[in-house]
Design an enzyme around this catalytic site. Structure first.
Site, PDB file in Angstrom:
ATOM      1  N   HIS A   1      37.460  42.446 -33.818  1.00 50.33           N
ATOM      2  CA  HIS A   1      36.965  41.418 -32.903  1.00 50.33           C
ATOM      3  C   HIS A   1      36.816  40.059 -33.586  1.00 50.33           C
ATOM      4  O   HIS A   1      36.050  39.206 -33.132  1.00 50.33           O
ATOM      5  CB  HIS A   1      35.640  41.834 -32.253  1.00 50.33           C
ATOM      6  CG  HIS A   1      35.802  42.972 -31.284  1.00 50.33           C
ATOM      7  ND1 HIS A   1      34.753  43.509 -30.575  1.00 50.33           N
ATOM      8  CD2 HIS A   1      36.899  43.688 -30.912  1.00 50.33           C
ATOM      9  CE1 HIS A   1      35.190  44.498 -29.815  1.00 50.33           C
ATOM     10  NE2 HIS A   1      36.493  44.619 -30.004  1.00 50.33           N
TER      11      HIS A   1
ATOM     12  N   ASN B   1      32.126  51.420 -31.357  1.00 50.14           N
ATOM     13  CA  ASN B   1      31.811  50.047 -31.739  1.00 50.14           C
ATOM     14  C   ASN B   1      30.445  49.966 -32.434  1.00 50.14           C
ATOM     15  O   ASN B   1      29.577  50.796 -32.194  1.00 50.14           O
ATOM     16  CB  ASN B   1      31.809  49.157 -30.492  1.00 50.14           C
ATOM     17  CG  ASN B   1      33.205  48.708 -30.118  1.00 50.14           C
ATOM     18  OD1 ASN B   1      34.019  48.404 -30.968  1.00 50.14           O
ATOM     19  ND2 ASN B   1      33.493  48.681 -28.822  1.00 50.14           N
TER      20      ASN B   1
ATOM     21  N   CYS C   1      41.422  49.595 -32.279  1.00 51.99           N
ATOM     22  CA  CYS C   1      40.974  48.686 -31.224  1.00 51.99           C
ATOM     23  C   CYS C   1      42.214  48.261 -30.452  1.00 51.99           C
ATOM     24  O   CYS C   1      43.299  48.146 -31.029  1.00 51.99           O
ATOM     25  CB  CYS C   1      40.266  47.472 -31.826  1.00 51.99           C
ATOM     26  SG  CYS C   1      39.623  46.308 -30.590  1.00 51.99           S
ATOM     27  N   ASP C   2      42.063  48.035 -29.165  1.00 48.81           N
ATOM     28  CA  ASP C   2      43.222  47.642 -28.362  1.00 48.81           C
ATOM     29  C   ASP C   2      43.427  46.129 -28.296  1.00 48.81           C
ATOM     30  O   ASP C   2      44.481  45.671 -27.866  1.00 48.81           O
ATOM     31  CB  ASP C   2      43.128  48.206 -26.950  1.00 48.81           C
ATOM     32  CG  ASP C   2      41.785  47.928 -26.280  1.00 48.81           C
ATOM     33  OD1 ASP C   2      40.836  47.542 -26.982  1.00 48.81           O
ATOM     34  OD2 ASP C   2      41.679  48.119 -25.063  1.00 48.81           O
TER      35      ASP C   2
ATOM     36  N   TYR D   1      37.867  37.676 -28.592  1.00 41.93           N
ATOM     37  CA  TYR D   1      36.442  37.651 -28.937  1.00 41.93           C
ATOM     38  C   TYR D   1      36.055  36.402 -29.715  1.00 41.93           C
ATOM     39  O   TYR D   1      34.868  36.076 -29.803  1.00 41.93           O
ATOM     40  CB  TYR D   1      36.067  38.901 -29.733  1.00 41.93           C
ATOM     41  CG  TYR D   1      35.972  40.142 -28.871  1.00 41.93           C
ATOM     42  CD1 TYR D   1      34.767  40.535 -28.301  1.00 41.93           C
ATOM     43  CD2 TYR D   1      37.102  40.909 -28.605  1.00 41.93           C
ATOM     44  CE1 TYR D   1      34.679  41.659 -27.500  1.00 41.93           C
ATOM     45  CE2 TYR D   1      37.027  42.039 -27.798  1.00 41.93           C
ATOM     46  CZ  TYR D   1      35.819  42.397 -27.250  1.00 41.93           C
ATOM     47  OH  TYR D   1      35.733  43.513 -26.451  1.00 41.93           O
TER      48      TYR D   1
ATOM     49  N   ARG E   1      22.482  48.910 -24.414  1.00 46.49           N
ATOM     50  CA  ARG E   1      23.264  47.671 -24.388  1.00 46.49           C
ATOM     51  C   ARG E   1      22.545  46.584 -23.598  1.00 46.49           C
ATOM     52  O   ARG E   1      22.564  45.408 -23.991  1.00 46.49           O
ATOM     53  CB  ARG E   1      24.639  47.934 -23.780  1.00 46.49           C
ATOM     54  CG  ARG E   1      25.472  46.666 -23.644  1.00 46.49           C
ATOM     55  CD  ARG E   1      26.885  46.935 -23.159  1.00 46.49           C
ATOM     56  NE  ARG E   1      27.606  45.687 -22.955  1.00 46.49           N
ATOM     57  CZ  ARG E   1      28.896  45.618 -22.634  1.00 46.49           C
ATOM     58  NH1 ARG E   1      29.606  46.717 -22.472  1.00 46.49           N
ATOM     59  NH2 ARG E   1      29.478  44.439 -22.463  1.00 46.49           N
TER      60      ARG E   1
END
Length: 450
Positions: A198, A147, A168-169, A247, A93
């Site tokens: 997102h 993800n 997804c939360d 997002y 990442r």
């Protein structure tokens, strides 16, 4: 029932176990199998879970926890499989983010260049996992939180069909906060929400047969009482007539967010890498303090989430109500109970479109309200996307599908298209530089070197 967690050494796994500890219903999960490729991380999280069980009063035995690094062993006998893997770890990442930022492009882990690099790294592994699930546990239901969730779910569907569902939360959290701002019980409201993972908008909030979203949009005080209202500002929300997923701040305020991210000492990935590395190291030295160390680390993690976007919007620190429990782990638990016990539930999930959104084909994975029962998740009718929403959704869906094509066919040209098509990457030349640097920097992308 048996639940297998892929990525079982991940930092957020104790949230899932905490939700399981609170489930008193008949036919609850009684066995949890943690699978990971890293035994050190497995041991640390296993210790946290056992201390959670020991510190929680419950009339029934807590779910038994076992750990394994053998994928087939983990899958065999599973009723549900929760996939939350991170291919390349947080080290990957940090590269995703830094390569993008060095080329003046946003590097968030699921949005834009960073999300594409993450997808290119993750999709080949997700497909192989789906193949093993089909071979070893074909009757299991797979809940995907890996993800980029929508993209990964769409890549797994050709192998697992509708027995894989993405969660997804973010949408449920947005709906809950909007309902509370109106004084509405979140559990009784219907959320007219649609888009991609997102990348979605709350376009209606019905309670008692009445859409209450117009009331919310007209109240500055109500909008300023929760995260998304502060992020996007009342004037902008009234202009677009909806409340975007958090997002979308990366799209609506791209320049400002890029400047804010470039101005800080470390990226989000670097912060989490340092923080979680310290947690796992400290837990290895003091396993008897695993739960306490995890709770302290999590509190710091949650309070700093989305800090750059909040700085751009001058939204201040996160409100305690915005950090309340009830995130993806509750979505996963509700989904499992609805399927296992035929308990009808309404959840916002990542599933095949099936003609609901007219701008996308039937097989496109979308994030949309669904009715869930023993037969799985079925999307329900919602209002159609506006021209603006549809344009952005269709553009990003083309990015997702080019990324899937690249990952499943080893096509470098498809990977380039994915980067060049993205709305937050404004040049084919920059896209080429991104791809070249990612392939050079990430060993997991060696398959694109030809």
């Amino acid at each position: 029932m048996r639940l297998t967690i892929l990525g079982g050494g991940g930092f957020r796994v104790p949230l899932v176990y905490h939700a399981l500890l609170g489930d008193r219903g008949a036919g609850r999960i009684t066995e949890v199998v943690l699978y990971d490729t890293d035994r050190t991380r497995l041991g640390a999280i296993g210790a946290v879970l056992r201390q959670q069980a020991a510190s929680t009063e419950h009339p029934l035995p807590p779910p038994v926890v076992t750990e394994t690094t053998d994928l087939d062993e983990a899958l065999r006998g599973a009723d549900f499989i929760f996939s939350a893997i991170r291919v390349g770890g947080l080290e990957g990442r940090t590269i995703d983010e830094r390569v993008a930022l060095d080329l003046d492009v946003l590097g968030q882990e699921t949005v834009g260049a960073g999300g594409i690099a993450y997808g290119l790294r993750t999709l080949p592994v997700a497909v192989r996992i789906a193949q093993r699930i089909a071979a070893v546990a074909p009757e299991a239901w797979t809940i995907n939180f890996t993800n980029p969730a929508g993209m990964v779910t769409e890549a797994m569907i050709p192998i697992l069909g509708d027995r894989v569902i993405g969660i997804c939360d973010s949408p449920s959290g947005l709906g809950r906060r909007a309902a509370l701002a109106l004084g509405v019980d979140p559990s009784t409201a219907f959320y007219d929400y649609a888009g991609l993972n997102h990348l979605g908008w709350l376009r209606g909030l019905r309670s008692g047969g009445v859409d209450r979203l117009p009331d919310l949009l007209q109240s500055d005080d109500a909008l300023s009482s929760f995260e998304e209202g502060r992020l996007f500002s009342p004037d902008w929300l009234r202009s677009i007539g909806s409340i975007p997923n958090e997002y979308l701040h990366y799209y609506y305020f791209a320049r400002e967010t890029l400047a804010a991210v470039q101005a800080v000492r470390q990226t989000r990935g670097t912060f989490l890498l340092e923080q979680q590395s310290a947690f796992y190291a400290e837990t290895g030295k003091h396993p008897e303090e695993a739960l306490e160390l995890w709770q302290k680390t999590r509190a710091e993690r949650e309070s700093t989430y989305g800090v750059e976007s909040r700085e751009v919007a001058d939204a201040g620190e996160r409100d305690e109500r915005d950090m309340e429990a009830g995130g993806y782990e509750q979505v996963a638990l509700s989904l499992m109970r609805a399927i296992a016990h035929n308990e009808r539930a309404s959840l916002i999930l990542n599933v095949r479109n099936r003609g609901v959104l007219h701008h996308l084909d039937d097989d496109a994975v979308v994030e949309i309200p669904c009715t869930v029962d023993a037969n799985g998740a079925l999307p329900v009718a919602v209002s159609q996307l506006t021209d603006h929403q549809a344009g952005l959704v269709c553009s990003v869906k083309a990015v997702e599908r080019s990324t899937i094509e690249a990952a499943t066919t080893s096509s470098r040209s498809a990977a380039l298209k994915a980067l060049a098509y993205h709305p937050l990457i404004d040049s084919v030349t920059v896209a080429r530089s991104l791809l070249d640097t990612y392939v050079e920097s990430l060993p997991d992308l060696a398959y694109l070197r030809a």
